[in-house]
Design a protein around this motif. Structure first.
Motif, PDB file in Angstrom:
ATOM      1  N   ARG A 164      23.293   2.431  33.318  1.00 23.81           N
ATOM      2  CA  ARG A 164      23.989   1.433  32.501  1.00 23.81           C
ATOM      3  C   ARG A 164      25.324   2.071  32.100  1.00 23.81           C
ATOM      4  N   PRO A 165      26.306   1.259  31.734  1.00 27.95           N
ATOM      5  CA  PRO A 165      27.556   1.859  31.240  1.00 27.95           C
ATOM      6  C   PRO A 165      27.264   2.711  30.002  1.00 27.95           C
ATOM      7  N   MET A 166      27.750   3.945  29.989  1.00 30.80           N
ATOM      8  CA  MET A 166      27.494   4.899  28.901  1.00 30.80           C
ATOM      9  C   MET A 166      28.828   5.357  28.333  1.00 30.80           C
ATOM     10  N   GLY A 167      28.880   5.600  27.020  1.00 28.67           N
ATOM     11  CA  GLY A 167      30.099   6.131  26.445  1.00 28.67           C
ATOM     12  C   GLY A 167      30.282   5.790  24.982  1.00 28.67           C
ATOM     13  N   VAL A 168      31.561   5.684  24.589  1.00 26.59           N
ATOM     14  CA  VAL A 168      31.940   5.464  23.196  1.00 26.59           C
ATOM     15  C   VAL A 168      32.539   4.060  23.067  1.00 26.59           C
ATOM     16  N   ASN A 201      23.783   3.022  26.693  1.00 27.39           N
ATOM     17  CA  ASN A 201      23.745   1.652  27.209  1.00 27.39           C
ATOM     18  C   ASN A 201      24.746   0.807  26.414  1.00 27.39           C
ATOM     19  N   LEU A 202      25.990   0.806  26.861  1.00 23.68           N
ATOM     20  CA  LEU A 202      27.040   0.093  26.122  1.00 23.68           C
ATOM     21  C   LEU A 202      26.795  -1.414  26.068  1.00 23.68           C
ATOM     22  N   GLN A 257      34.185   5.820  28.880  1.00 24.44           N
ATOM     23  CA  GLN A 257      32.924   5.767  29.595  1.00 24.44           C
ATOM     24  C   GLN A 257      32.644   7.090  30.299  1.00 24.44           C
ATOM     25  N   ILE A 258      31.370   7.390  30.429  1.00 23.58           N
ATOM     26  CA  ILE A 258      30.923   8.544  31.202  1.00 23.58           C
ATOM     27  C   ILE A 258      30.738   8.087  32.645  1.00 23.58           C
ATOM     28  N   LYS A 259      31.302   8.820  33.558  1.00 19.98           N
ATOM     29  CA  LYS A 259      31.113   8.535  34.984  1.00 19.98           C
ATOM     30  C   LYS A 259      29.911   9.349  35.461  1.00 19.98           C
ATOM     31  N   PRO A 260      28.802   8.685  35.793  1.00 17.85           N
ATOM     32  CA  PRO A 260      27.621   9.433  36.219  1.00 17.85           C
ATOM     33  C   PRO A 260      27.856  10.163  37.542  1.00 17.85           C
ATOM     34  N   GLU A 261      27.203  11.301  37.675  1.00 20.14           N
ATOM     35  CA  GLU A 261      27.330  12.101  38.891  1.00 20.14           C
ATOM     36  C   GLU A 261      26.502  11.526  40.034  1.00 20.14           C
TER      37      GLU A 261
END
Length: 126
Positions: free
Chosen positions: A19-23, A41-42, A82-86
């Motif tokens: 899911r989109p992750m971040g602030v 989970n934004l 957003q965090i870009k997943p690896e």
């Protein structure tokens, strides 16, 4: 491929995708006060805030008061970073733990940059 098989495959892929992750921040459009937070989970966190605010059960009392006066139309939700997943898929809980560890530093950076305290926001100065 049958429809049933295709639906199962789509369900599996959704359940194991990031899911989109971040602030994020929630902004009062009337006075520009903001609430800053982070989540794995934004999409879901905005729904969670709206639900808690709608049932008058949000833990941030100042935000709750303004929501009671203005309603959802008086606020906007913004993703700040957003965090870009690896990897493309979530194989297990361990993968999510590394992203969870990133969130506090990201959130602190935005809290420092935006200073959502006092008249500027819904946070209490630490």
């Amino acid at each position: 491929m049958t429809d049933k098989t295709r639906r199962k495959e789509l369900g599996y892929n959704y359940a194991h995708s990031h899911r989109p992750m971040g602030v994020y921040r929630i902004v009062n459009t009337g006075n520009d006060k903001m609430y800053v937070g982070s989540s794995l989970n934004l999409d879901g966190v905005w729904n969670k805030h709206k639900f808690m605010l709608d049932i008058k059960g949000h833990d941030n009392k100042a935000l709750q008061e303004d929501w009671n006066e203005r309603g959802e139309a008086g606020f906007r939700f913004e993703v700040l970073e957003q965090i870009k997943p690896e990897e493309d898929f979530v194989a297990d809980v361990q993968e999510l733990k590394k992203y969870r560890k990133m969130l506090p530093d990201m959130e602190s950076k935005w809290l420092e940059q935006l200073s959502p305290y006092g008249e500027r926001g819904y946070h209490k100065q630490k």
